[in-house]
Design an enzyme around this catalytic site. Structure first.
Site, PDB file in Angstrom:
ATOM      1  N   ARG A  30      -5.418 -11.754   6.800  1.00  0.00           N
ATOM      2  CA  ARG A  30      -4.639 -10.518   6.817  1.00  0.00           C
ATOM      3  C   ARG A  30      -3.346 -10.664   6.028  1.00  0.00           C
ATOM      4  O   ARG A  30      -2.689  -9.680   5.708  1.00  0.00           O
ATOM      5  CB  ARG A  30      -4.308 -10.132   8.265  1.00  0.00           C
ATOM      6  CG  ARG A  30      -5.530  -9.782   9.078  1.00  0.00           C
ATOM      7  CD  ARG A  30      -5.201  -9.740  10.551  1.00  0.00           C
ATOM      8  NE  ARG A  30      -4.409  -8.584  10.915  1.00  0.00           N
ATOM      9  CZ  ARG A  30      -4.901  -7.444  11.388  1.00  0.00           C
ATOM     10  NH1 ARG A  30      -6.198  -7.327  11.554  1.00  0.00           N
ATOM     11  NH2 ARG A  30      -4.128  -6.448  11.711  1.00  0.00           N
ATOM     12  N   LYS A  42      -7.660  -6.055  -9.621  1.00  0.00           N
ATOM     13  CA  LYS A  42      -8.145  -7.366  -9.162  1.00  0.00           C
ATOM     14  C   LYS A  42      -7.422  -8.485  -9.906  1.00  0.00           C
ATOM     15  O   LYS A  42      -6.990  -9.462  -9.315  1.00  0.00           O
ATOM     16  CB  LYS A  42      -9.654  -7.442  -9.418  1.00  0.00           C
ATOM     17  CG  LYS A  42     -10.446  -8.184  -8.430  1.00  0.00           C
ATOM     18  CD  LYS A  42     -10.961  -7.342  -7.304  1.00  0.00           C
ATOM     19  CE  LYS A  42      -9.889  -6.569  -6.593  1.00  0.00           C
ATOM     20  NZ  LYS A  42     -10.332  -5.699  -5.567  1.00  0.00           N
ATOM     21  N   GLU A  54      -3.636  -8.729  -8.780  1.00  0.00           N
ATOM     22  CA  GLU A  54      -3.318  -9.155  -7.416  1.00  0.00           C
ATOM     23  C   GLU A  54      -3.588 -10.635  -7.172  1.00  0.00           C
ATOM     24  O   GLU A  54      -2.894 -11.252  -6.375  1.00  0.00           O
ATOM     25  CB  GLU A  54      -3.987  -8.265  -6.360  1.00  0.00           C
ATOM     26  CG  GLU A  54      -5.479  -8.458  -6.145  1.00  0.00           C
ATOM     27  CD  GLU A  54      -5.995  -7.626  -4.971  1.00  0.00           C
ATOM     28  OE1 GLU A  54      -7.128  -7.137  -5.072  1.00  0.00           O
ATOM     29  OE2 GLU A  54      -5.296  -7.463  -3.961  1.00  0.00           O
ATOM     30  N   TRP A  65       3.863 -11.182   8.951  1.00  0.00           N
ATOM     31  CA  TRP A  65       4.060 -10.753   7.561  1.00  0.00           C
ATOM     32  C   TRP A  65       5.383 -10.004   7.578  1.00  0.00           C
ATOM     33  O   TRP A  65       5.484  -8.917   8.139  1.00  0.00           O
ATOM     34  CB  TRP A  65       2.908  -9.851   7.132  1.00  0.00           C
ATOM     35  CG  TRP A  65       2.894  -9.496   5.684  1.00  0.00           C
ATOM     36  CD1 TRP A  65       2.371 -10.234   4.662  1.00  0.00           C
ATOM     37  CD2 TRP A  65       3.425  -8.308   5.078  1.00  0.00           C
ATOM     38  NE1 TRP A  65       2.547  -9.585   3.463  1.00  0.00           N
ATOM     39  CE2 TRP A  65       3.195  -8.395   3.688  1.00  0.00           C
ATOM     40  CE3 TRP A  65       4.086  -7.180   5.563  1.00  0.00           C
ATOM     41  CZ2 TRP A  65       3.582  -7.420   2.784  1.00  0.00           C
ATOM     42  CZ3 TRP A  65       4.477  -6.196   4.667  1.00  0.00           C
ATOM     43  CH2 TRP A  65       4.212  -6.317   3.299  1.00  0.00           C
ATOM     44  N   GLY A 115       3.231  -4.238  13.912  1.00  0.00           N
ATOM     45  CA  GLY A 115       3.668  -2.860  13.695  1.00  0.00           C
ATOM     46  C   GLY A 115       5.160  -2.805  13.432  1.00  0.00           C
ATOM     47  O   GLY A 115       5.758  -3.801  13.023  1.00  0.00           O
ATOM     48  N   GLU A 166      -9.954  -0.710 -11.363  1.00  0.00           N
ATOM     49  CA  GLU A 166     -10.251  -1.698 -10.332  1.00  0.00           C
ATOM     50  C   GLU A 166     -10.209  -3.116 -10.913  1.00  0.00           C
ATOM     51  O   GLU A 166      -9.692  -4.044 -10.268  1.00  0.00           O
ATOM     52  CB  GLU A 166     -11.626  -1.392  -9.708  1.00  0.00           C
ATOM     53  CG  GLU A 166     -12.160  -2.410  -8.717  1.00  0.00           C
ATOM     54  CD  GLU A 166     -11.263  -2.635  -7.496  1.00  0.00           C
ATOM     55  OE1 GLU A 166     -10.304  -1.875  -7.288  1.00  0.00           O
ATOM     56  OE2 GLU A 166     -11.518  -3.610  -6.773  1.00  0.00           O
TER      57      GLU A 166
HETATM   58  C1  AGP Z   1      -7.845  -4.609  -3.125  1.00  0.00           C
HETATM   59  O1  AGP Z   1      -8.263  -5.798  -3.633  1.00  0.00           O
HETATM   60  C2  AGP Z   1      -6.784  -4.623  -2.163  1.00  0.00           C
HETATM   61  N1  AGP Z   1      -6.491  -5.791  -1.551  1.00  0.00           N
HETATM   62  C3  AGP Z   1      -6.227  -3.316  -1.661  1.00  0.00           C
HETATM   63  O2  AGP Z   1      -5.957  -2.522  -2.757  1.00  0.00           O
HETATM   64  C4  AGP Z   1      -7.095  -2.524  -0.654  1.00  0.00           C
HETATM   65  O3  AGP Z   1      -8.228  -2.015  -1.285  1.00  0.00           O
HETATM   66  C5  AGP Z   1      -6.232  -1.399  -0.051  1.00  0.00           C
HETATM   67  O4  AGP Z   1      -5.159  -1.966   0.634  1.00  0.00           O
HETATM   68  C6  AGP Z   1      -7.008  -0.484   0.849  1.00  0.00           C
HETATM   69  O5  AGP Z   1      -7.508  -1.155   1.954  1.00  0.00           O
HETATM   70  P1  AGP Z   1      -8.575  -0.502   2.911  1.00  0.00           P
HETATM   71  O6  AGP Z   1      -9.809  -0.295   2.113  1.00  0.00           O
HETATM   72  O7  AGP Z   1      -8.762  -1.496   4.017  1.00  0.00           O
HETATM   73  O8  AGP Z   1      -8.008   0.800   3.385  1.00  0.00           O
END
Ligand code: AGP
Length: 581
Positions: A27, A458, A461, A71, A98, A454
């Protein structure tokens, strides 16, 4: 983002919790911590990796405990800001996922009453509030009174010295219970429970659960409520690397199966009648899921002739679109805060809502009117790979379900074979071009434009190379100024309507000396001759090429990130599910 694990049973709580936190590492986190209740509160918390320091927490004693991966949102990543947080006397321990929005006012109030704070977090206020309300025996009431003072979103675990109990609270942040044999777990999602139990209870917003030696009970607004025990069929092996160096690579290699299983996972009856002929569709999602939504827009508008609007979850709440027809949200995790907020807004407009997700029991499934599931299994790497192709499979199949036929299913029949073949492509030279670059462009047209977006996402990131996805025709409207022999371009040039114009665009980029990595149909001599590196996709229908191209771009990002020695599965600053807006 933050992850939570709690335990009460007969095992060493610290070991169970550290093991669970390790399964939540995906996460994204910067620090972690554990508190056990033995019956004194013992705490271990550190900034850094569980793999390096997690076993140091095993020395904590007791069979009751709570743990957390943090985080950072309020206060830098540090030992001091790591959870659990304690009250003034170190008797009450709290972990939180949260944001407590009114923490500053509460902190001021509690400081005036003599409470001493040790961290910069919004969470510590919870421990001090419980301290205010705790009478020495009734923790549930103290937590209920505390929660009544909190604004924001939270999942909380609380335990107190001298009481064999853990209280779990859920309000807009996910929390599940795992029901074992004389033991109960609590966790942010089901992954920490795998290997311990398959029986889970998905708590609902506003639920408070008590976990003690007798078992578990759930309360809502102070009254006992029933919650169903559900069965999870995810296998513990799916959260292990299984011999692969990274989860991301393992997950890419699962794609032939995932695409096939997801595509074939729907009967004609999977889509209720009211979703079949909407006047309009609004798709809302974030990140990779948004890119899948864009593919759907292109495809659905051209095949079903239904207007489709694709919107970013993070923007959706800042304007009021005239909504009619159905609202579809796409979210792998089912927990992305912006997407959930958009879904709630759609419901407020009385639009029928449809969710596409990978996670059974996730929050999105509780809010949407109807859910279609991807069959990707748990995705651990922060970078979405198998979930992206699974989203494509659901969305393509959704078009069949809307049209009442199997046309796309038939066209995609050989997709898993083609995906399997592109996994074996030699992409070394393409990696060599990307690796030293500071900037990359990804370009495509039509259906392949979202795939370019996309691919760029990728790459940036996980390799930290600045990569921009563009509609190929847009480069000339500005970004062309950046093209040089230092800015490689990944050009998606499949056969079909956009082929000739893409070829012209590639020649224009070549004329500006940009090194080109071209992806197109196997045997395309013309493309091979003008690009620096050609990556061939086996001859197949357009939609199969589309999925296979996505897979090649995932591999290109993966291999480049590995060559740059990046932390592929847990890229810096990122979290797998973004549970705060
Ligand atoms: C993609 O590689 C990401 N890590 C990120 O953009 C992800 O797709 C986005 O946070 C949405 O997440 P979700 O599909 O769990 O809503």
């Amino acid at each position: 983002m933050c992850g939570i694990v709690g335990y009460i049973g007969s095992r060493n709580a610290a070991r169970v919790i550290v093991d669970g936190l390790q399964k939540l590492e995906y996460r994204g986190y910067d620090s972690f911590g554990v508190a056990t209740n033995n019956p004194r509160i013992e705490v271990f918390k550190r900034k850094g990796k569980i793999s390096e320091m997690g076993s140091d927490a095993w020395s904590l004693h007791g069979t009751i405990g709570i743990g957390h991966t943090r985080w950072a949102t309020h206060g830098e990543p540090s030992d001091r800001n790591a959870h659990p947080h304690l009250d003034c006397r170190g008797r009450i321990a709290v972990v939180h996922n949260g944001i407590i929005e009114n923490y500053a006012a509460l902190t001021r109030e509690l400081r005036e009453r003599g409470h001493e704070f040790r961290s910069e977090t919004d969470t510590e206020v919870v421990a001090h509030l419980v301290e205010e309300f705790y009478d020495g025996s009734d923790l549930r009431t103290a937590v209920e009174k505390t929660v009544a003072r909190l604004e924001g979103s939270f999942a909380l675990l609380v335990t107190v010295e001298g009481l064999e109990e853990v209280i779990a609270v859920r309000d807009s942040s996910p929390l599940v219970l795992g029901i074992g044999d004389r033991e109960v777990f609590a966790a942010s999602d089901v992954t920490p429970l795998l290997g311990y139990t398959e029986r889970v209870v998905y708590l609902e917003d506003g639920d408070l659960a008590t976990l003690d030696r007798e078992g578990w009970r759930v309360y809502s607004h102070g009254h006992p409520v029933r919650r169903r025990v559900e069965h999870v069929d995810w296998d513990v092996e799916t959260v292990k690397k299984g011999g692969f160096p990274h989860f991301m690579l393992k997950e890419i290699y699962e794609e032939p199966r995932v695409f096939h299983d997801t595509l074939h996972g729907f009967a004609a009856s999977s889509l209720p009648e009211r979703y079949r002929h909407p006047p309009e569709i609004t798709v809302v999602a974030c990140g990779s899921s948004y890119h899948a939504g864009l593919v759907f827009k292109y495809l659905c508008e051209s095949t079903c002739r239904i207007p489709v609007r694709a919107e970013l979850g993070s923007e959706f709440k800042y304007f009021t679109p005239p909504l009619k027809g159905i609202v579809t949200v796409i979210t792998q995790s089912g927990e992305t805060a912006d997407t959930l907020a958009a879904l709630k807004k759609a419901r407020a407009y009385n639009c029928p809502t449809l969710a596409i997700t990978n996670v059974l029991g996730s929050t999105v499934t509780r809010i949407a009117d109807h859910t279609l599931y991807m069959r990707a299994g748990p995705e651990i790497s922060v970078a979405a790979t198998k979930s992206f192709v699974a989203q494509l499979a659901v969305l393509m199949r959704l078009i069949d379900l809307m049209r009442g036929n199997d046309r796309l299913l038939t066209a995609l029949e050989q997709a898993n074979t083609v995906i399997g073949e592109v996994l074996l492509l030699d992409i070394d030279r393409a990696v060599e071009i990307c690796r030293p670059a500071e900037h990359l462009f990804y370009v495509g047209r039509g259906l392949f434009y979202p795939i370019a977006l996309e691919g760029a996402l990728k790459m940036k990131e996980i390799s930290y190379i600045h990569a921009e996805g563009y509609a190929a025709g847009e480069l000339k409207h500005g970004p062309f100024a950046l093209l040089s022999d230092q800015t490689p371009v990944v050009a998606l040039c499949p056969p079909g309507d956009t082929y000739s114009i893409m070829l012209s665009n590639i020649k224009e980029m070549k004329a500006r000396k940009a090194p080109i990595i071209g992806i197109g149909a196997s045997g395309d001599r013309e493309l091979t001759d003008i690009v620096d590196v050609f990556l061939p996709i086996p001859e197949s229908p357009e939609l199969v090429q589309l999925v296979a191209t996505s897979v090649v771009l995932q591999q290109l990002a993966y291999r480049t990130a590995v060559a740059l020695e990046c932390d592929v599965d847990q890229p810096r600053n990122l979290a797998k599910s973004v549970t705060v807006e």
